[in-house]
Design a protein around this motif. Sequence first.
Motif, PDB file in Angstrom:
ATOM      1  N   TYR A 117       0.834  -1.207   0.000  1.00 58.06           N
ATOM      2  CA  TYR A 117       0.000   0.000   0.000  1.00 58.06           C
ATOM      3  C   TYR A 117       0.865   1.251   0.000  1.00 58.06           C
ATOM      4  CZ  TYR A 117      -4.095  -2.876   1.068  1.00 58.06           C
ATOM      5  OH  TYR A 117      -5.105  -3.780   1.005  1.00 58.06           O
ATOM      6  N   THR A 132      -2.089   4.987   3.311  1.00 55.53           N
ATOM      7  CA  THR A 132      -2.793   3.775   3.736  1.00 55.53           C
ATOM      8  C   THR A 132      -1.993   3.092   4.839  1.00 55.53           C
ATOM      9  OG1 THR A 132      -3.589   3.568   1.469  1.00 55.53           O
ATOM     10  CG2 THR A 132      -3.831   1.632   2.895  1.00 55.53           C
ATOM     11  N   GLN A 133      -0.685   3.044   4.651  1.00 53.54           N
ATOM     12  CA  GLN A 133       0.162   2.358   5.641  1.00 53.54           C
ATOM     13  C   GLN A 133       0.147   3.035   7.002  1.00 53.54           C
ATOM     14  OE1 GLN A 133       3.836   2.045   3.391  1.00 53.54           O
ATOM     15  NE2 GLN A 133       3.472  -0.145   3.202  1.00 53.54           N
ATOM     16  N   VAL A 183      -2.221   4.195   8.584  1.00 53.31           N
ATOM     17  CA  VAL A 183      -3.367   3.738   9.388  1.00 53.31           C
ATOM     18  C   VAL A 183      -3.513   2.217   9.429  1.00 53.31           C
ATOM     19  CG1 VAL A 183      -4.768   5.841   9.252  1.00 53.31           C
ATOM     20  CG2 VAL A 183      -4.962   4.132   7.439  1.00 53.31           C
ATOM     21  N   ARG A 184      -2.750   1.479   8.585  1.00 52.05           N
ATOM     22  CA  ARG A 184      -2.991   0.036   8.495  1.00 52.05           C
ATOM     23  C   ARG A 184      -1.765  -0.850   8.720  1.00 52.05           C
ATOM     24  NH1 ARG A 184      -7.876  -1.459   6.060  1.00 52.05           N
ATOM     25  NH2 ARG A 184      -7.313  -3.565   6.711  1.00 52.05           N
ATOM     26  N   TYR A 199      -0.764  -4.227  11.405  1.00 58.38           N
ATOM     27  CA  TYR A 199      -1.877  -4.688  12.225  1.00 58.38           C
ATOM     28  C   TYR A 199      -2.988  -5.296  11.370  1.00 58.38           C
ATOM     29  CZ  TYR A 199      -5.646  -4.934  15.577  1.00 58.38           C
ATOM     30  OH  TYR A 199      -6.657  -5.417  16.373  1.00 58.38           O
ATOM     31  N   GLU A 200      -3.445  -6.491  11.770  1.00 52.03           N
ATOM     32  CA  GLU A 200      -4.615  -7.131  11.159  1.00 52.03           C
ATOM     33  C   GLU A 200      -5.569  -7.490  12.299  1.00 52.03           C
ATOM     34  OE1 GLU A 200      -5.691  -7.499   8.212  1.00 52.03           O
ATOM     35  OE2 GLU A 200      -3.884  -6.821   7.154  1.00 52.03           O
ATOM     36  N   ARG A 221       4.674  -0.504  11.864  1.00 53.44           N
ATOM     37  CA  ARG A 221       4.087   0.629  11.142  1.00 53.44           C
ATOM     38  C   ARG A 221       5.181   1.613  10.733  1.00 53.44           C
ATOM     39  NH1 ARG A 221      -1.831   2.274  12.720  1.00 53.44           N
ATOM     40  NH2 ARG A 221      -1.931   0.078  12.108  1.00 53.44           N
ATOM     41  N   GLU A 253      -1.678   7.944  12.969  1.00 56.02           N
ATOM     42  CA  GLU A 253      -2.825   7.870  12.042  1.00 56.02           C
ATOM     43  C   GLU A 253      -3.077   9.201  11.330  1.00 56.02           C
ATOM     44  OE1 GLU A 253      -6.229   6.272  14.112  1.00 56.02           O
ATOM     45  OE2 GLU A 253      -5.365   4.263  14.180  1.00 56.02           O
TER      46      GLU A 253
END
Length: 431
Positions: free
Chosen positions: A3, A7-8, A10-11, A14-15, A68, A291
């Motif tokens: 990504y 995008t990274q 916030v994402r 982590y899943e 992150r 974020e």
Amino acid sequence: MAYNFDTQRVRAGYEPEGHKYAVSPPIYATASFDFRDVENSRNLFNFSEAGFLYSRIGNPTVAVLEERVAALDGASGAIALASGMAAITYAIFNVAEGGGRILTSPYLYGGSSDPFRKIFPRFGISFDFAKNIGNPELLEKEITPETKAIFVESISNPNTTLLDIDAIAAVAHKHGIPLIVDNTVATPYLYRPIEHGADIVVYSATKGLTGHGNIIAGLITESGKFDWKSGKFPVFSEKYYTLRDKEGTPRSYLDVFPQIPFTTKVRLDYLNYFGAALSPFDAYLAILGIETLSERLAKQSANALKLAEYLAANKRVSFVRYPGLEKSPDYALYKRDYPNGAGGLLAFGFDGTDEQKEKFLNAIELFHFHVNIGDARSLIVNSPQTTHGELNAEQQAEADIPANLIRISAGLEDISDLTADLEQAFAKAFN
Ligand SMILES: *Cc1c(COP(=O)(O)O)cnc(C)c1O
């Protein structure tokens, strides 16, 4: 799928699956983690299975932050620590174990340059403050056989000096040594040092990276590309019993962690035994802050540019340091390397007596008056007397910090409120 940056932030790392499908990363407030069974305990100790043992050396919330920031930096790995100073100290120890020299920029945070002069030499690590950091050809001559690394800040604190990191990295690599970049002021939103040749990146995550002035935290990231086998850094190739395989044969950091030897050695040697662990609560606040990294840095850069323009037009100001100003000596580097803005930090020279300067600072109402930077709220401080007060007059001159310098860290407020506050404080200082 890889990504993009926004995008990274916030994402990445982590899943929800594996965490009871919690959307927001949970705070794992636990000191220790159960072994599933004896085989699992054995596997964790010979690194054949990944997992958590004890929160001093790894915690799931802290791991989200690490992954992150590694993603944002384009790094192969990251380690989070309890402060920016812990990150700098562990990175320096890790690269110069057993002693040596570090070639460093004169344009540094006061909390770095003071221990570089005073404390690290007591551990056999001496710092050479480069005479030619702005001229890589001459800089090369300042590298000695004992030099273990070059250490610089991407945007320097407090005077926002930019350096040609690509050229400095090329010089370092020609001599088989890594380049360590303190990227605290820039954050990965403005500048990703690894893309410019840096091998190790350090952060005070207390500052703009997390952005709310509510935690003390630090990180180290690594490119995974540096050649540690040259002979200058034997500790990465040395075999340790603690890195043994299933049969009990000792292995080296490069054997077991070829992509992340540097941050893993920091984790298993320095974090493990020197112990500056980040709390999972603070890691959670850091994740939350990141974020909104892009929006904060974009707004802070816009506010800082307007403040720099306002100050440049003020007759009570003798100079303005901000790389985004067209007449800044760093403007060409800024245009080349900083497509997202020049950041929230700027500095100016107060053109008046010390008494008028003190009146000015006492008259400020909206800006906070203290030593932090990168906060959502705007901050102002007389750096030579405070954040860089460790340095004597000669050292301040070497670091290019004139006695009348005032540092601003632009926050997220309405710009007209900020300029109005400076305007009324100038008026009070000079009437
Ligand atoms: C604040 C700062 C540090 C130290 O970080 P802490 O989190 O306060 O320990 C290091 N480098 C720079 C450039 C800083 O501004």
